[in-house]
Design an enzyme around this catalytic site. Structure first.
Site, PDB file in Angstrom:
ATOM      1  N   GLY A  96      19.731   8.703  19.029  1.00 60.51           N
ATOM      2  CA  GLY A  96      20.823   9.425  18.365  1.00 60.51           C
ATOM      3  C   GLY A  96      20.274  10.396  17.325  1.00 60.51           C
ATOM      4  O   GLY A  96      19.359  10.048  16.581  1.00 60.51           O
TER       5      GLY A  96
ATOM      6  N   VAL B 162       5.335  20.222  11.522  1.00 60.13           N
ATOM      7  CA  VAL B 162       4.715  21.462  12.010  1.00 60.13           C
ATOM      8  C   VAL B 162       3.920  22.139  10.888  1.00 60.13           C
ATOM      9  O   VAL B 162       2.752  22.521  11.068  1.00 60.13           O
ATOM     10  CB  VAL B 162       5.802  22.423  12.572  1.00 60.13           C
ATOM     11  CG1 VAL B 162       5.210  23.798  12.865  1.00 60.13           C
ATOM     12  CG2 VAL B 162       6.415  21.818  13.834  1.00 60.13           C
TER      13      VAL B 162
ATOM     14  N   ARG C 201      18.334   9.810  25.432  1.00 64.59           N
ATOM     15  CA  ARG C 201      17.927   8.416  25.629  1.00 64.59           C
ATOM     16  C   ARG C 201      17.398   8.382  27.065  1.00 64.59           C
ATOM     17  O   ARG C 201      18.150   8.638  27.992  1.00 64.59           O
ATOM     18  CB  ARG C 201      19.108   7.467  25.432  1.00 64.59           C
ATOM     19  CG  ARG C 201      19.783   7.641  24.045  1.00 64.59           C
ATOM     20  CD  ARG C 201      20.774   6.515  23.769  1.00 64.59           C
ATOM     21  NE  ARG C 201      21.774   6.857  22.771  1.00 64.59           N
ATOM     22  CZ  ARG C 201      21.651   6.634  21.456  1.00 64.59           C
ATOM     23  NH1 ARG C 201      20.588   6.050  20.990  1.00 64.59           N
ATOM     24  NH2 ARG C 201      22.623   6.953  20.627  1.00 64.59           N
TER      25      ARG C 201
ATOM     26  N   ASP D 210      15.376   2.486  16.290  1.00 63.13           N
ATOM     27  CA  ASP D 210      14.732   1.309  16.892  1.00 63.13           C
ATOM     28  C   ASP D 210      14.412   1.477  18.378  1.00 63.13           C
ATOM     29  O   ASP D 210      13.365   1.029  18.842  1.00 63.13           O
ATOM     30  CB  ASP D 210      15.508   0.017  16.605  1.00 63.13           C
ATOM     31  CG  ASP D 210      16.943   0.056  17.074  1.00 63.13           C
ATOM     32  OD1 ASP D 210      17.391   1.114  17.556  1.00 63.13           O
ATOM     33  OD2 ASP D 210      17.615  -0.982  16.963  1.00 63.13           O
ATOM     34  N   GLY D 211      15.294   2.169  19.131  1.00 56.88           N
ATOM     35  CA  GLY D 211      15.009   2.399  20.554  1.00 56.88           C
ATOM     36  C   GLY D 211      13.759   3.261  20.722  1.00 56.88           C
ATOM     37  O   GLY D 211      12.902   3.000  21.581  1.00 56.88           O
TER      38      GLY D 211
ATOM     39  N   THR E 163      17.436   7.986  11.719  1.00 51.58           N
ATOM     40  CA  THR E 163      18.676   7.406  12.253  1.00 51.58           C
ATOM     41  C   THR E 163      19.687   7.280  11.122  1.00 51.58           C
ATOM     42  O   THR E 163      19.306   6.942   9.998  1.00 51.58           O
ATOM     43  CB  THR E 163      18.443   6.024  12.898  1.00 51.58           C
ATOM     44  OG1 THR E 163      19.723   5.373  13.070  1.00 51.58           O
ATOM     45  CG2 THR E 163      17.581   5.102  12.045  1.00 51.58           C
TER      46      THR E 163
ATOM     47  N   ASP F 247      21.728   5.001  10.913  1.00 49.92           N
ATOM     48  CA  ASP F 247      22.109   3.592  10.751  1.00 49.92           C
ATOM     49  C   ASP F 247      21.390   2.854   9.616  1.00 49.92           C
ATOM     50  O   ASP F 247      21.844   1.803   9.176  1.00 49.92           O
ATOM     51  CB  ASP F 247      21.850   2.824  12.054  1.00 49.92           C
ATOM     52  CG  ASP F 247      22.804   3.240  13.163  1.00 49.92           C
ATOM     53  OD1 ASP F 247      23.781   3.946  12.870  1.00 49.92           O
ATOM     54  OD2 ASP F 247      22.572   2.846  14.325  1.00 49.92           O
TER      55      ASP F 247
ATOM     56  N   ASP G  12      18.854   1.017   9.797  1.00 48.52           N
ATOM     57  CA  ASP G  12      18.612  -0.370  10.215  1.00 48.52           C
ATOM     58  C   ASP G  12      17.148  -0.621  10.589  1.00 48.52           C
ATOM     59  O   ASP G  12      16.858  -1.311  11.561  1.00 48.52           O
ATOM     60  CB  ASP G  12      19.543  -0.745  11.378  1.00 48.52           C
ATOM     61  CG  ASP G  12      19.371   0.169  12.579  1.00 48.52           C
ATOM     62  OD1 ASP G  12      18.742   1.243  12.430  1.00 48.52           O
ATOM     63  OD2 ASP G  12      19.864  -0.176  13.662  1.00 48.52           O
TER      64      ASP G  12
ATOM     65  N   ARG H 129      50.293   3.211   3.154  1.00 50.64           N
ATOM     66  CA  ARG H 129      49.801   2.658   4.413  1.00 50.64           C
ATOM     67  C   ARG H 129      48.486   1.902   4.243  1.00 50.64           C
ATOM     68  O   ARG H 129      47.715   2.180   3.320  1.00 50.64           O
ATOM     69  CB  ARG H 129      49.541   3.775   5.424  1.00 50.64           C
ATOM     70  CG  ARG H 129      50.800   4.251   6.070  1.00 50.64           C
ATOM     71  CD  ARG H 129      50.519   5.396   7.025  1.00 50.64           C
ATOM     72  NE  ARG H 129      51.732   5.712   7.757  1.00 50.64           N
ATOM     73  CZ  ARG H 129      51.981   6.869   8.347  1.00 50.64           C
ATOM     74  NH1 ARG H 129      51.074   7.829   8.316  1.00 50.64           N
ATOM     75  NH2 ARG H 129      53.108   7.068   9.006  1.00 50.64           N
TER      76      ARG H 129
ATOM     77  N   MET I  64      30.275   4.295  12.077  1.00 45.70           N
ATOM     78  CA  MET I  64      29.213   4.024  13.055  1.00 45.70           C
ATOM     79  C   MET I  64      28.294   2.889  12.622  1.00 45.70           C
ATOM     80  O   MET I  64      28.302   2.461  11.468  1.00 45.70           O
ATOM     81  CB  MET I  64      28.405   5.282  13.323  1.00 45.70           C
ATOM     82  CG  MET I  64      29.011   6.128  14.416  1.00 45.70           C
ATOM     83  SD  MET I  64      27.901   7.454  14.909  1.00 45.70           S
ATOM     84  CE  MET I  64      28.668   7.916  16.457  1.00 45.70           C
TER      85      MET I  64
ATOM     86  N   ARG J 291      26.170   0.572  15.575  1.00 45.15           N
ATOM     87  CA  ARG J 291      26.389  -0.308  16.725  1.00 45.15           C
ATOM     88  C   ARG J 291      25.884  -1.714  16.435  1.00 45.15           C
ATOM     89  O   ARG J 291      26.512  -2.694  16.772  1.00 45.15           O
ATOM     90  CB  ARG J 291      25.669   0.289  17.939  1.00 45.15           C
ATOM     91  CG  ARG J 291      26.009  -0.356  19.236  1.00 45.15           C
ATOM     92  CD  ARG J 291      25.450   0.427  20.398  1.00 45.15           C
ATOM     93  NE  ARG J 291      24.279   1.212  20.051  1.00 45.15           N
ATOM     94  CZ  ARG J 291      23.938   2.350  20.642  1.00 45.15           C
ATOM     95  NH1 ARG J 291      24.674   2.827  21.599  1.00 45.15           N
ATOM     96  NH2 ARG J 291      22.845   2.991  20.295  1.00 45.15           N
TER      97      ARG J 291
ATOM     98  N   GLY K  74      35.686   2.536  -2.472  1.00 41.01           N
ATOM     99  CA  GLY K  74      36.539   1.514  -3.092  1.00 41.01           C
ATOM    100  C   GLY K  74      37.382   0.779  -2.068  1.00 41.01           C
ATOM    101  O   GLY K  74      38.573   0.507  -2.295  1.00 41.01           O
ATOM    102  N   ALA K  75      36.759   0.446  -0.924  1.00 38.75           N
ATOM    103  CA  ALA K  75      37.511  -0.247   0.136  1.00 38.75           C
ATOM    104  C   ALA K  75      38.003  -1.615  -0.345  1.00 38.75           C
ATOM    105  O   ALA K  75      37.336  -2.275  -1.139  1.00 38.75           O
ATOM    106  CB  ALA K  75      36.627  -0.414   1.367  1.00 38.75           C
TER     107      ALA K  75
ATOM    108  N   SER L  89      48.832   0.799  -0.541  1.00 37.73           N
ATOM    109  CA  SER L  89      47.831   1.473   0.287  1.00 37.73           C
ATOM    110  C   SER L  89      46.504   0.719   0.214  1.00 37.73           C
ATOM    111  O   SER L  89      46.112   0.259  -0.862  1.00 37.73           O
ATOM    112  CB  SER L  89      47.641   2.909  -0.197  1.00 37.73           C
ATOM    113  OG  SER L  89      46.808   2.941  -1.317  1.00 37.73           O
TER     114      SER L  89
ATOM    115  N   GLU M 222      31.276  -0.280  13.474  1.00 41.07           N
ATOM    116  CA  GLU M 222      31.414  -0.199  14.941  1.00 41.07           C
ATOM    117  C   GLU M 222      30.925  -1.488  15.613  1.00 41.07           C
ATOM    118  O   GLU M 222      31.460  -1.932  16.616  1.00 41.07           O
ATOM    119  CB  GLU M 222      30.568   1.001  15.395  1.00 41.07           C
ATOM    120  CG  GLU M 222      30.561   1.309  16.842  1.00 41.07           C
ATOM    121  CD  GLU M 222      29.506   2.382  17.152  1.00 41.07           C
ATOM    122  OE1 GLU M 222      28.956   3.011  16.219  1.00 41.07           O
ATOM    123  OE2 GLU M 222      29.230   2.573  18.337  1.00 41.07           O
TER     124      GLU M 222
HETATM  125  O1  F6P Z   1      22.040   4.889  16.556  1.00 37.86           O
HETATM  126  C1  F6P Z   1      22.833   5.804  15.916  1.00 37.86           C
HETATM  127  C2  F6P Z   1      24.248   5.742  16.432  1.00 37.86           C
HETATM  128  O2  F6P Z   1      24.941   6.785  15.804  1.00 37.86           O
HETATM  129  C3  F6P Z   1      24.973   4.426  16.235  1.00 37.86           C
HETATM  130  O3  F6P Z   1      25.463   4.215  14.956  1.00 37.86           O
HETATM  131  C4  F6P Z   1      26.057   4.555  17.260  1.00 37.86           C
HETATM  132  O4  F6P Z   1      26.519   3.306  17.645  1.00 37.86           O
HETATM  133  C5  F6P Z   1      25.352   5.222  18.399  1.00 37.86           C
HETATM  134  O5  F6P Z   1      24.315   5.982  17.815  1.00 37.86           O
HETATM  135  C6  F6P Z   1      26.244   6.080  19.256  1.00 37.86           C
HETATM  136  O6  F6P Z   1      25.490   6.599  20.296  1.00 37.86           O
HETATM  137  P1  F6P Z   1      25.991   7.702  21.312  1.00 37.86           P
HETATM  138  O7  F6P Z   1      26.041   8.997  20.571  1.00 37.86           O
HETATM  139  O8  F6P Z   1      24.969   7.716  22.382  1.00 37.86           O
HETATM  140  O9  F6P Z   1      27.339   7.283  21.766  1.00 37.86           O
END
Ligand code: F6P
Length: 326
Positions: free
Chosen positions: A14, A27, A75, A106-107, A129, A131, A133, A166, A173, A175, A189-190, A218, A225
């Site tokens: 991603g 570069v 990917r 990570d991938g 990334t 994320d 993570d 509401r 995002m 995953r 402030g969730a 509210s 995700e």
């Molecule tokens: O790994 C980054 C990320 O944005 C994740 O947070 C998300 O789940 C995933 O990529 C979405 O991937 P794609 O754009 O391939 O749907």
């Protein structure tokens, strides 16, 4: 003795804001150290097919401020196979590339780790990334921009939530990781945050809403995700349990991956990009360069990709959310 003369650079997985700043740094550092630098298009997929471009000082001009990646990303299924990786190796030999810098998550590092071990090929990784993570860096390139995108969007949702009294469930995002949800949730402030690592669960959420403030209709619930229930299911459960609440679900989606990188991401990418070149030249391989407590640190790929465990996300952060939502 430095045997690296031509560095290949690619972005994979991603995309993340700040990847262009990282490419630029790689570069420019390569040129500074008198090395040739070759861009690989579309990540490992381009490596397999030999989609290479020569890069010079000018090819990275005027990109530090741009989101996405000028090298494109993908990917790659082919790179997951031994035949695909062999083909990639042959492409590197054919083009005299003797070291690689891979920018991704990570991938990307899982693939890079395998490849560097199989072919004894020098590779250094940059954490790119949204994320956040990865182990071995306090922050990944793209995370700061993404959480700022989230808070800008949720602030707007908060306006309309307040006007209509509401409850909004906002999915962000991540995953496999709740780190975007956690930090942006605190930032907006969730009233509650649901993340995969240490979930308060839907019962915990109901409990929180039942015992929470009654004078404020509210509410914002941020859901990662990767949460096991998912935003829409959480919405359904809450609608049944609280028929008087006016509930909406909002999925922020890919806007979180785009946009101009924040200054934090540009500087992190620039610093790590230069360090990656220096690391590769001085013999580091099979490692990610990260920044921990402001220091540059090399972490082996197989450790960098170990998921942040529940303890690190930690109940203390969730307690913070609870205290602040009073
Ligand atoms: O790994 C980054 C990320 O944005 C994740 O947070 C998300 O789940 C995933 O990529 C979405 O991937 P794609 O754009 O391939 O749907």
């Amino acid at each position: 003795m430095n045997k690296i003369k031509n560095i290949g650079v690619l972005t994979s997985g991603g995309d993340a804001p700040g990847m262009n700043a990282a490419i630029r740094a790689v570069v420019r550092a390569a040129i500074y150290y008198d090395l040739k630098v070759t861009g690989v298009l579309r990540g490992f997929e381009g490596l397999v097919h030999g989609d290479f471009i020569d890069m010079d000082r000018k090819s990275v001009a005027n990109i530090i401020q741009r989101g996405g990646t000028i090298l494109k990303t993908a990917r790659s299924d082919a790179f997951r196979t031994p035949e695909g990786r062999e083909q990639a190796y042959q492409q590197l030999l054919k083009h005299n590339i003797d070291g690689l810098i891979v920018i991704g998550g990570d991938g990307t590092f899982t693939g890079a780790n395998l490849f560097s071990t199989e072919f004894n090929f020098p590779i250094v990784g940059l954490p790119g990334t949204i994320d956040n993570d990865l182990q071995g860096t306090d922050f990944t390139i793209g995370y700061d921009t993404a959480i700022n995108t989230v808070i800008n969007a949720v602030d707007k949702i908060r306006d309309t939530a307040e006007s209509h009294d509401r409850l909004f469930i906002v999915e962000v995002m991540g995953r496999d990781s709740g780190l975007i949800a956690l930090r942006s949730g605190i930032g907006v402030g969730a009233e509650a945050i649901l993340i995969p690592e240490t979930n308060i669960g839907v019962d915990g959420l109901i409990n929180r809403l039942e015992n929470g403030r009654k004078d404020k209709a509210s509410k914002i619930i941020v859901v990662a995700e990767g949460d096991e229930m998912g935003a829409f299911n959480v919405g359904e459960v809450l609608k049944k349990r609280f028929p008087n609440y006016d509930i909406r679900v909002s999925i922020l989606g890919h806007i979180q991956r785009g946009g101009r990188p924040s200054c934090m991401d540009r500087v992190l990418a620039s610093r790590l990009g230069v360090a990656a070149v220096e690391g590769l030249v001085s013999g580091h391989s099979g490692v990610m360069i990260g920044q921990v407590n402001r220091e540059l640190v090399f972490t082996p790929f197989d450790h960098a990709i170990k998921h942040i465990d529940a303890q690190e996300v930690s109940p203390a952060w969730l307690k913070l959310v609870e205290i602040l939502s009073l």
